[in-house]
Scaffold this active site. Structure first.
Site, PDB file in Angstrom:
ATOM      1  N   SER A 102       0.822  -1.095   0.074  1.00 22.39           N
ATOM      2  CA  SER A 102       0.160   0.088   0.011  1.00 22.39           C
ATOM      3  C   SER A 102       0.622   1.190  -0.104  1.00 22.39           C
ATOM      4  O   SER A 102       1.614   1.504  -0.977  1.00 22.39           O
ATOM      5  CB  SER A 102      -1.140  -0.092   1.187  1.00 22.39           C
ATOM      6  OG  SER A 102      -2.070   0.840   0.993  1.00 22.39           O
ATOM      7  N   ASP A 144      -6.038  -3.446  -2.142  1.00 22.93           N
ATOM      8  CA  ASP A 144      -4.994  -3.145  -0.966  1.00 22.93           C
ATOM      9  C   ASP A 144      -4.450  -4.236  -0.570  1.00 22.93           C
ATOM     10  O   ASP A 144      -4.865  -5.365  -0.061  1.00 22.93           O
ATOM     11  CB  ASP A 144      -5.652  -2.253  -0.002  1.00 22.93           C
ATOM     12  CG  ASP A 144      -4.479  -1.713   1.047  1.00 22.93           C
ATOM     13  OD1 ASP A 144      -4.001  -2.560   1.701  1.00 22.93           O
ATOM     14  OD2 ASP A 144      -4.431  -0.411   0.931  1.00 22.93           O
TER      15      ASP A 144
END
Length: 286
Positions: free
Chosen positions: A42, A162
């Site tokens: 991320s 993510d």
């Protein structure tokens, strides 16, 4: 500062808490600390990009210079496109025009770069090796696409979101890649424990029918995360892991827009790495 053995760098995500990571990485650039591999998740993946192109301050600047620009981050974006962070702004305009990315420097960096993404269909983490940033930027985007705040990213007919959903701190993957030691940068203080996701009702509504395994992974994320923390602390005691993390709770939001707070967090990251530099050197050379 070169190591005597293979060392992996593992970078946790955390949205704007990544300003701490940016400070740590700039200290590494200043001291010429290098690694065999780097795995980012991320925001950690985003900051790794500028670290690997050796562009000091760029990681911090690209996250903070456009905070007031609706095209960068806004509820208007979210309503209009399904992405809180503007895709064109973040992944084309900034690296190509506003704060140019040094693709050549990245290509010449011998460090192997991996980005962690979550496969929405299986709920499992996948680790994508990035050798060409022009092509690999899609995986960086996927790794940073927060559920409920970003569209699902389809790459080669596979849906991703993510990377932190399935593997927030991919230290075991770094070990599987042959690294004998790991330097792990966290964006939460030592002793932090993740709590159950309060957004699960919305997650069930959004993804339950299409991606049931993803939802199950989201439901259990806090358990996986806390188990990984326990593993990190055990490996740290054995001298196999060097942890760098904030010394106190980080009092900023995942989508923080206060530039002053973010600058202080960046400085804290740099200072923390500097404070631990002697111990880190001993760790790398032992």
């Amino acid at each position: 500062m070169a190591a005597n053995s293979k060392v992996g760098l593992v970078l946790e995500g955390g949205g704007m808490r990544g300003a701490f990571t940016a400070g740590v990485l700039d200290f590494f650039l200043d001291r010429e600390v290098s690694f065999h591999t780097c795995i980012g998740v991320s925001a950690g993946a985003c900051h790794a990009c500028s670290f690997l192109s050796k562009q000091r301050r760029r990681g911090f600047e690209t996250n903070t210079d456009y905070l007031e620009d609706e095209a960068y981050c806004s509820v208007k974006n979210l309503i209009k496109t399904g992405d809180l962070f503007g895709v064109d702004m973040c992944y084309r305009k900034i690296p190509e025009e506003l704060n140019p990315y040094d693709y050549r420097a990245f290509d010449q960096n011998p460090t192997e770069f991996y980005v962690t993404v979550t496969n929405c269909e299986t709920g499992d983490a996948e680790y994508k090796k990035i050798t060409d940033m022009h092509k690999g930027i899609h995986y960086v985007r996927a790794s940073s696409s927060l559920p409920l705040l970003a569209r699902t990213v389809w790459i080669q007919n596979t849906p991703y979101l993510d990377g932190g959903i399935a593997d927030s701190i991919p230290v075991r993957q770094s070990q599987k890649l042959g690294n004998e030691k790991q330097v792990v940068v966290l964006t939460r203080q030592r002793g932090y424990r993740k709590q159950p996701n309060r957004a699960m009702p919305a997650a069930y509504l959004r993804y339950g029918r299409e991606f049931p395994r993803l939802v199950e992974r989201m439901k259990n994320r806090h358990l996986d995360y806390n188990e990984t923390l326990d593993y990190l602390y055990e490996e740290e005691k054995k001298g196999k892991i060097f942890l760098i993390c904030p010394e106190k709770p980080v009092e900023i939001g995942r989508v923080e827009k206060n530039r002053e707070k973010l600058e202080k967090l960046y400085e804290e990251g740099y200072a923390t790495a500097e404070k631990n530099s002697r111990a880190l050197q001993e760790f790398l050379l032992s």
